[in-house]
Design a protein around this motif. Structure first.
Motif, short mmCIF file in Angstrom:
data_model
loop_
_atom_site.label_atom_id
_atom_site.label_comp_id
_atom_site.label_asym_id
_atom_site.label_seq_id
_atom_site.Cartn_x
_atom_site.Cartn_y
_atom_site.Cartn_z
N LEU A 171 -1.31 5.66 6.67
CA LEU A 171 -0.14 6.54 6.49
C LEU A 171 0.53 6.80 7.84
CD1 LEU A 171 -1.61 9.18 4.01
CD2 LEU A 171 0.27 7.61 3.52
N VAL B 248 6.16 9.32 3.27
CA VAL B 248 5.31 8.13 3.21
C VAL B 248 4.28 8.39 2.12
CG1 VAL B 248 3.75 6.60 4.47
CG2 VAL B 248 5.62 7.75 5.68
N ILE B 249 4.33 7.58 1.07
CA ILE B 249 3.52 7.81 -0.12
C ILE B 249 2.60 6.62 -0.35
CG2 ILE B 249 3.63 8.27 -2.61
CD1 ILE B 249 6.66 9.06 -2.00
N PRO B 250 1.29 6.88 -0.43
CA PRO B 250 0.40 5.78 -0.77
C PRO B 250 0.59 5.40 -2.24
CG PRO B 250 -0.85 7.81 -0.62
CD PRO B 250 0.57 8.12 -0.21
N HIS C 140 0.79 -1.23 0.00
CA HIS C 140 0.00 0.00 0.00
C HIS C 140 0.82 1.28 0.00
CE1 HIS C 140 -3.46 -2.52 0.69
NE2 HIS C 140 -2.81 -3.08 1.71
N TYR C 141 2.07 1.23 0.49
CA TYR C 141 2.86 2.45 0.68
C TYR C 141 4.30 2.22 0.25
CZ TYR C 141 -1.02 3.02 3.87
OH TYR C 141 -2.29 3.05 4.41
N VAL D 81 8.00 4.25 1.32
CA VAL D 81 8.60 5.27 2.17
C VAL D 81 9.99 5.55 1.62
CG1 VAL D 81 9.32 5.87 4.51
CG2 VAL D 81 7.32 4.38 4.17
N VAL E 134 -5.69 6.26 4.38
CA VAL E 134 -5.19 7.50 4.97
C VAL E 134 -4.72 7.26 6.40
CG1 VAL E 134 -5.82 9.85 5.66
CG2 VAL E 134 -6.54 8.98 3.44
N THR F 297 2.16 3.59 9.31
CA THR F 297 3.38 3.29 8.55
C THR F 297 4.49 4.26 8.94
OG1 THR F 297 2.10 2.40 6.70
CG2 THR F 297 4.37 3.09 6.22
N ALA F 298 4.15 5.52 9.12
CA ALA F 298 5.16 6.52 9.52
C ALA F 298 5.72 6.22 10.90
CB ALA F 298 4.55 7.91 9.48
#
Length: 67
Positions: free
Chosen positions: A62, A39-41, A22-23, A25, A59, A65-66
């Motif tokens: 994000l 962090v980019i979807p 999903h992401y 980084v 969202v 994940t960060a």
């Protein structure tokens, strides 16, 4: 295609810190702090106005994940 889409597609090199389904980084190329990552979807959401209730999990993810 956006810069971030090109990074995801590996058309532009980036220093990848993490990647999952999903992401992605990546490290910022001009960091303003000792640790500065983006962090980019992987699913494109062009603007905040384009976020829908169905994007809630993406969202929210994000932030986890960060962390």
């Amino acid at each position: 295609m956006t810069l971030f889409e090109k990074i995801i597609a590996r058309e532009i090199p980036a220093r990848i810190e993490h990647e999952d389904d999903h992401y992605i980084v990546i490290h910022d190329i001009s960091p303003q702090a000792p640790v500065h990552v983006l962090v980019i979807p992987k699913r494109v959401i062009p603007t905040l106005n384009d976020v829908t209730p169905s994007d809630r999990e993406l969202v929210g993810g994000l932030f986890t994940t960060a962390a």
